[in-house]
Write an enzyme that holds these catalytic residues in place. Structure first.
Site, PDB file in Angstrom:
ATOM      1  N   GLU A 146      -0.624 -45.216 -14.362  1.00  0.00           N
ATOM      2  CA  GLU A 146      -1.489 -46.347 -14.702  1.00  0.00           C
ATOM      3  C   GLU A 146      -1.656 -46.472 -16.213  1.00  0.00           C
ATOM      4  O   GLU A 146      -1.625 -47.576 -16.763  1.00  0.00           O
ATOM      5  CB  GLU A 146      -2.846 -46.193 -14.033  1.00  0.00           C
ATOM      6  CG  GLU A 146      -3.761 -47.386 -14.228  1.00  0.00           C
ATOM      7  CD  GLU A 146      -5.010 -47.341 -13.357  1.00  0.00           C
ATOM      8  OE1 GLU A 146      -5.676 -48.386 -13.255  1.00  0.00           O
ATOM      9  OE2 GLU A 146      -5.323 -46.274 -12.799  1.00  0.00           O
TER      10      GLU A 146
ATOM     11  N   CYS B  20      -5.206 -48.232  -0.247  1.00  0.00           N
ATOM     12  CA  CYS B  20      -6.207 -48.219  -1.316  1.00  0.00           C
ATOM     13  C   CYS B  20      -6.348 -49.555  -2.045  1.00  0.00           C
ATOM     14  O   CYS B  20      -7.230 -49.694  -2.899  1.00  0.00           O
ATOM     15  CB  CYS B  20      -5.871 -47.132  -2.327  1.00  0.00           C
ATOM     16  SG  CYS B  20      -5.487 -45.544  -1.560  1.00  0.00           S
TER      17      CYS B  20
ATOM     18  N   HIS C 281      -7.672 -47.917 -11.437  1.00  0.00           N
ATOM     19  CA  HIS C 281      -7.538 -47.296 -10.126  1.00  0.00           C
ATOM     20  C   HIS C 281      -7.924 -45.820 -10.251  1.00  0.00           C
ATOM     21  O   HIS C 281      -8.663 -45.305  -9.422  1.00  0.00           O
ATOM     22  CB  HIS C 281      -6.118 -47.462  -9.594  1.00  0.00           C
ATOM     23  CG  HIS C 281      -5.979 -47.079  -8.159  1.00  0.00           C
ATOM     24  ND1 HIS C 281      -6.725 -47.669  -7.163  1.00  0.00           N
ATOM     25  CD2 HIS C 281      -5.201 -46.144  -7.548  1.00  0.00           C
ATOM     26  CE1 HIS C 281      -6.406 -47.122  -5.992  1.00  0.00           C
ATOM     27  NE2 HIS C 281      -5.491 -46.195  -6.200  1.00  0.00           N
TER      28      HIS C 281
ATOM     29  N   PHE D  19      -0.964 -46.475  -1.790  1.00  0.00           N
ATOM     30  CA  PHE D  19       0.159 -45.880  -1.085  1.00  0.00           C
ATOM     31  C   PHE D  19       0.976 -47.001  -0.437  1.00  0.00           C
ATOM     32  O   PHE D  19       0.428 -47.998   0.042  1.00  0.00           O
ATOM     33  CB  PHE D  19      -0.332 -44.922  -0.006  1.00  0.00           C
ATOM     34  CG  PHE D  19      -0.663 -43.536  -0.494  1.00  0.00           C
ATOM     35  CD1 PHE D  19      -0.476 -43.172  -1.809  1.00  0.00           C
ATOM     36  CD2 PHE D  19      -1.163 -42.587   0.385  1.00  0.00           C
ATOM     37  CE1 PHE D  19      -0.772 -41.888  -2.260  1.00  0.00           C
ATOM     38  CE2 PHE D  19      -1.469 -41.300  -0.049  1.00  0.00           C
ATOM     39  CZ  PHE D  19      -1.269 -40.953  -1.370  1.00  0.00           C
TER      40      PHE D  19
ATOM     41  N   LYS E 299     -14.439 -43.992  -9.856  1.00  0.00           N
ATOM     42  CA  LYS E 299     -14.191 -43.021  -8.777  1.00  0.00           C
ATOM     43  C   LYS E 299     -14.707 -41.632  -9.150  1.00  0.00           C
ATOM     44  O   LYS E 299     -14.995 -40.817  -8.277  1.00  0.00           O
ATOM     45  CB  LYS E 299     -12.699 -42.943  -8.448  1.00  0.00           C
ATOM     46  CG  LYS E 299     -12.136 -44.146  -7.698  1.00  0.00           C
ATOM     47  CD  LYS E 299     -10.670 -43.944  -7.373  1.00  0.00           C
ATOM     48  CE  LYS E 299     -10.087 -45.108  -6.586  1.00  0.00           C
ATOM     49  NZ  LYS E 299      -9.930 -46.334  -7.421  1.00  0.00           N
TER      50      LYS E 299
ATOM     51  N   HIS F 282     -13.270 -41.922  -4.024  1.00  0.00           N
ATOM     52  CA  HIS F 282     -12.254 -42.912  -3.651  1.00  0.00           C
ATOM     53  C   HIS F 282     -12.552 -43.409  -2.242  1.00  0.00           C
ATOM     54  O   HIS F 282     -12.370 -42.687  -1.272  1.00  0.00           O
ATOM     55  CB  HIS F 282     -10.873 -42.257  -3.717  1.00  0.00           C
ATOM     56  CG  HIS F 282      -9.733 -43.222  -3.616  1.00  0.00           C
ATOM     57  ND1 HIS F 282      -9.873 -44.508  -3.148  1.00  0.00           N
ATOM     58  CD2 HIS F 282      -8.410 -43.076  -3.926  1.00  0.00           C
ATOM     59  CE1 HIS F 282      -8.702 -45.116  -3.170  1.00  0.00           C
ATOM     60  NE2 HIS F 282      -7.804 -44.263  -3.639  1.00  0.00           N
TER      61      HIS F 282
END
Length: 403
Positions: free
Chosen positions: A305, A162, A294, A390, A326, A331
């Site tokens: 976050e 990502c 994010h 990830f 998003k 995403h």
């Protein structure tokens, strides 16, 4: 070191088939997430996504090209054409020899992979098309952009889940910043909204069945999207010498690794990337007005976050605007940072901060100004774009308003 500016932008995603359409949707707080229209959707538990609807590839590419272009490559070329046309550049002579393209991508030609697995395993065919490998490889989009626009300089693909687009744009920034080339094409793309792509993500149990609600107490997971965002990164004096329109300045970046867990995010890793980007850009925390988060809509990501932002900015965290687009476009995995950079440009250039839509209930663990549900007019001098992937791979870009 050279100053780096953005002179062109292009996109296609669930919000629109161009930058103006996308920014209009962001200003309106409009969702591009809808019911998926893909083969065997009835076999999926997750039936929604940020799918590009109404897209007709035959209107943009000929039959020979479509034999080579997976959907993610098509999206990349659509966005690259818009960005390069907007920048008004032609790559010839020395410029062509030095300019290149760095793109982010995670899944590669997932649609091609899905179709050919189905052909071999379900339909029992013993042969596949000879172009399957060049069509599905992760670097296909970067290669086709280089070929279409005569880019003969450094060209490659970055794959860090990502964070792929942010890592890619960081590499392009560094090349222009360091004087290796006056121009780089950068961004990312993804198209994993096929049966196999969605089914694989279902296994992680991080997907929402009903919508993306970042930072809201009732959030229940992420929603996948697809599309591309492409930008022209150009050395400032080169841009000024040809009278180019400048959208924003890319001021710095930082990368970090959590070195902790393959899927669970780390506050420390995110904090180091945010702090490092500001250090590289030579800006103070109080200079930052907006962060494109994010903000995936998962319980773990959003609270981690939020904690990282609070940790880095201290009291100034309460005066920051931080939103997750998003919630509107989904995403895009490897392509997500590129589409999200458009929201940063809009904040800096146009003074409009995109909202976090679907925000229903405050969460004490995400106690920040998430620009809930409606866009906001505000003067923003510095914006950050966060990407936490990830594998614990983090990349944060810092941008400045160009005046």
């Amino acid at each position: 070191m050279k100053r780096v500016v953005i002179t062109g932008a292009g996109t296609i995603n669930a919000l629109g088939a161009s930058v103006p359409e996308t920014l209009e949707a962001m200003r309106e707080g409009r969702s591009g997430i809808s019911e998926l229209d893909i083969r065997d959707v009835d076999r999926l538990a997750i039936k929604i996504g940020g799918q590009v609807k109404g897209y007709e590839p035959e209107e943009r590419f000929n039959r020979q090209q479509l034999a080579l272009y997976d959907r993610f490559t098509q999206f990349t070329l659509v966005a690259a054409r818009e960005a390069i046309a907007q920048a008004g550049l032609k790559f010839e002579g020395e410029l062509a020899a030095r300019a290149g393209v760095v793109l982010g991508n995670s899944g590669g030609g997932m649609t091609t992979l899905d179709e050919n697995y189905r052909s071999v395993y379900e339909e029992g065919k013993n042969r596949v098309h000879p172009f399957v490998v060049p069509k599905l490889m992760n670097n296909a989009a970067a290669s086709h952009v280089s070929m279409e626009f005569n880019l003969k300089g450094p060209s490659f693909t970055v794959s860090t889940a990502c964070a792929s687009s942010n890592h890619a744009m960081a590499q392009a920034f560094q090349m222009v910043h360091g004087g290796l080339t006056p121009v780089m094409i950068a961004g990312g793309s993804e198209s994993m909204l096929c049966f196999g792509g969605v089914k694989a993500w279902e296994g992680l149990r991080v997907m929402s069945k009903d919508g993306c609600r970042p930072f809201s107490a009732n959030r229940n997971g992420m929603v996948q999207g697809e599309g591309a965002g492409i930008f022209v990164f150009e050395e400032l004096e080169h841009a000024k010498s040809r009278g180019a329109e400048i959208h924003a300045e890319v001021a710095g970046f930082a990368m970090s690794s959590d070195a902790a867990d393959i899927v669970m995010p780390s506050k420390n890793g995110a904090s180091r990337a945010i702090s490092g980007a500001m250090l590289d850009a030579k800006i103070n925390p109080t200079d930052v007005g907006y962060i494109n988060a994010h903000g995936t809509g998962t319980a773990a990501n959003d609270k981690t976050e939020s904690a990282a932002v609070a940790d880095v900015f201290g009291a100034h965290a309460d005066r920051l605007m931080i939103s997750s687009t998003k919630s509107m476009h989904g995403h895009l995995i490897g392509g997500t940072g590129a589409v999200e950079l458009l929201a940063c440009i809009m904040a800096l250039r146009d003074g409009i901060v995109a909202p976090t839509i679907n925000y229903d209930e405050p969460d004490p663990e995400c106690a920040l100004d998430v620009v809930p549900n409606e866009a906001r007019e505000a003067k923003v001098d510095v914006a950050l774009s966060n990407a936490f992937a990830f594998g614990g791979l983090n990349a944060v870009l810092a941008l400045k308003r160009f005046a």
